[in-house]
Write an enzyme that holds these catalytic residues in place. Structure first.
Site, PDB file in Angstrom:
ATOM      1  N   LEU A 117       0.897  -1.153   0.000  1.00  0.00           N
ATOM      2  CA  LEU A 117       0.000   0.000   0.000  1.00  0.00           C
ATOM      3  C   LEU A 117       0.930   1.196   0.000  1.00  0.00           C
ATOM      4  O   LEU A 117       1.883   1.238   0.781  1.00  0.00           O
ATOM      5  CB  LEU A 117      -0.864   0.011   1.265  1.00  0.00           C
ATOM      6  CG  LEU A 117      -2.006  -1.002   1.333  1.00  0.00           C
ATOM      7  CD1 LEU A 117      -2.626  -1.015   2.721  1.00  0.00           C
ATOM      8  CD2 LEU A 117      -3.065  -0.691   0.289  1.00  0.00           C
ATOM      9  N   ASP A 118       0.670   2.179  -0.859  1.00  0.00           N
ATOM     10  CA  ASP A 118       1.584   3.317  -0.895  1.00  0.00           C
ATOM     11  C   ASP A 118       1.464   4.149   0.386  1.00  0.00           C
ATOM     12  O   ASP A 118       0.579   3.922   1.204  1.00  0.00           O
ATOM     13  CB  ASP A 118       1.405   4.142  -2.180  1.00  0.00           C
ATOM     14  CG  ASP A 118       0.066   4.844  -2.252  1.00  0.00           C
ATOM     15  OD1 ASP A 118      -0.348   5.447  -1.253  1.00  0.00           O
ATOM     16  OD2 ASP A 118      -0.575   4.801  -3.319  1.00  0.00           O
ATOM     17  N   GLU A 119       2.354   5.098   0.533  1.00  0.00           N
ATOM     18  CA  GLU A 119       2.470   5.869   1.773  1.00  0.00           C
ATOM     19  C   GLU A 119       1.155   6.527   2.176  1.00  0.00           C
ATOM     20  O   GLU A 119       0.805   6.579   3.350  1.00  0.00           O
ATOM     21  CB  GLU A 119       3.560   6.936   1.584  1.00  0.00           C
ATOM     22  CG  GLU A 119       4.005   7.613   2.837  1.00  0.00           C
ATOM     23  CD  GLU A 119       5.193   8.547   2.601  1.00  0.00           C
ATOM     24  OE1 GLU A 119       5.601   9.187   3.576  1.00  0.00           O
ATOM     25  OE2 GLU A 119       5.697   8.643   1.455  1.00  0.00           O
ATOM     26  N   LYS A 120       0.393   7.014   1.189  1.00  0.00           N
ATOM     27  CA  LYS A 120      -0.843   7.732   1.497  1.00  0.00           C
ATOM     28  C   LYS A 120      -2.066   6.828   1.586  1.00  0.00           C
ATOM     29  O   LYS A 120      -3.171   7.295   1.824  1.00  0.00           O
ATOM     30  CB  LYS A 120      -1.086   8.826   0.448  1.00  0.00           C
ATOM     31  CG  LYS A 120      -0.053   9.928   0.542  1.00  0.00           C
ATOM     32  CD  LYS A 120      -0.314  11.021  -0.453  1.00  0.00           C
ATOM     33  CE  LYS A 120       0.707  12.133  -0.273  1.00  0.00           C
ATOM     34  NZ  LYS A 120       0.555  13.169  -1.283  1.00  0.00           N
ATOM     35  N   SER A 121      -1.880   5.526   1.363  1.00  0.00           N
ATOM     36  CA  SER A 121      -2.987   4.574   1.465  1.00  0.00           C
ATOM     37  C   SER A 121      -2.888   3.845   2.797  1.00  0.00           C
ATOM     38  O   SER A 121      -1.827   3.784   3.408  1.00  0.00           O
ATOM     39  CB  SER A 121      -2.947   3.579   0.307  1.00  0.00           C
ATOM     40  OG  SER A 121      -3.032   4.281  -0.914  1.00  0.00           O
TER      41      SER A 121
END
Length: 196
Positions: A52-56
């Site tokens: 999951l990317d940093e903002k997810s």
């Protein structure tokens, strides 16, 4: 009597917003970043199954079993996301998302596979995010459910942008038959095995 020691170890976690899906960094440029290793004392050889990317945020499975990781990352296992999008999403946009849209991936055009998309009737019962999301004074927002069995980099965000409704918040709520349920941000639970 011998104590059974499992060969592999498996964890279910609620990845917080602002964390990278890795455990530590030797890269000086990432000194200010936050890592999963801050949440728990994970064993050697641990890997996240699909990042999951940093903002997810949301459901992230972790394992020391490479074969299990490959299977869950394969297109045999569905991943469901709740996305809060900017604007009152139209039926036409939902149909486009369901049928597949063209996004950029690795510098090339890529058409996403058909997937299941629908509008949620009410905001889901999720923990508040650590970083505030813009409020209704800036216009309407809509929660949608998007279920994929592929996982290109930032795919859901790229898909909703492609139909004119950028994602403001993205939470993975399900991987196969494993659900986020009532987990709280930062929770880490060790399980015997994954029933996906």
């Amino acid at each position: 009597m011998k104590v059974f020691k499992p060969t592999y170890r498996h964890f279910v976690t609620y990845k917080p917003y602002g964390y990278l899906s890795q455990f530590k960094s030797n890269d000086s440029k990432q000194q200010s970043k936050r890592f999963l290793g801050e949440l728990y004392d994970f064993p050697e050889g641990i890997m996240s199954i699909g990042r999951l990317d940093e903002k997810s945020e949301g459901l992230l499975l972790l394992t020391t079993d490479g074969k299990m990781s490959d299977y869950i990352n394969s297109q045999k296992v569905d991943k469901e996301y709740y996305a809060l999008v900017d604007g009152d999403i139209t039926d036409e946009a939902i149909e486009k998302l369901s049928a597949g849209v063209e996004i950029g991936f690795d510098g090339k055009k890529y058409t996403t596979k058909p997937c299941k998309v629908f509008k949620l009737n009410a905001a889901p019962n999720l923990p508040e995010r650590s970083k505030k999301i813009r409020d209704a004074r800036h216009g309407p927002t809509t929660w949608v459910s998007i279920t994929l069995n592929e996982g290109k980099f930032r795919q859901v965000r790229k898909m909703t942008s492609a139909v004119g409704f950028p994602t403001l918040r993205l939470v993975r709520v399900r991987v196969g038959s494993i659900h986020l349920n009532s987990m709280q941000v930062g929770d880490v639970v060790e399980v015997e095995h994954f029933n996906v």
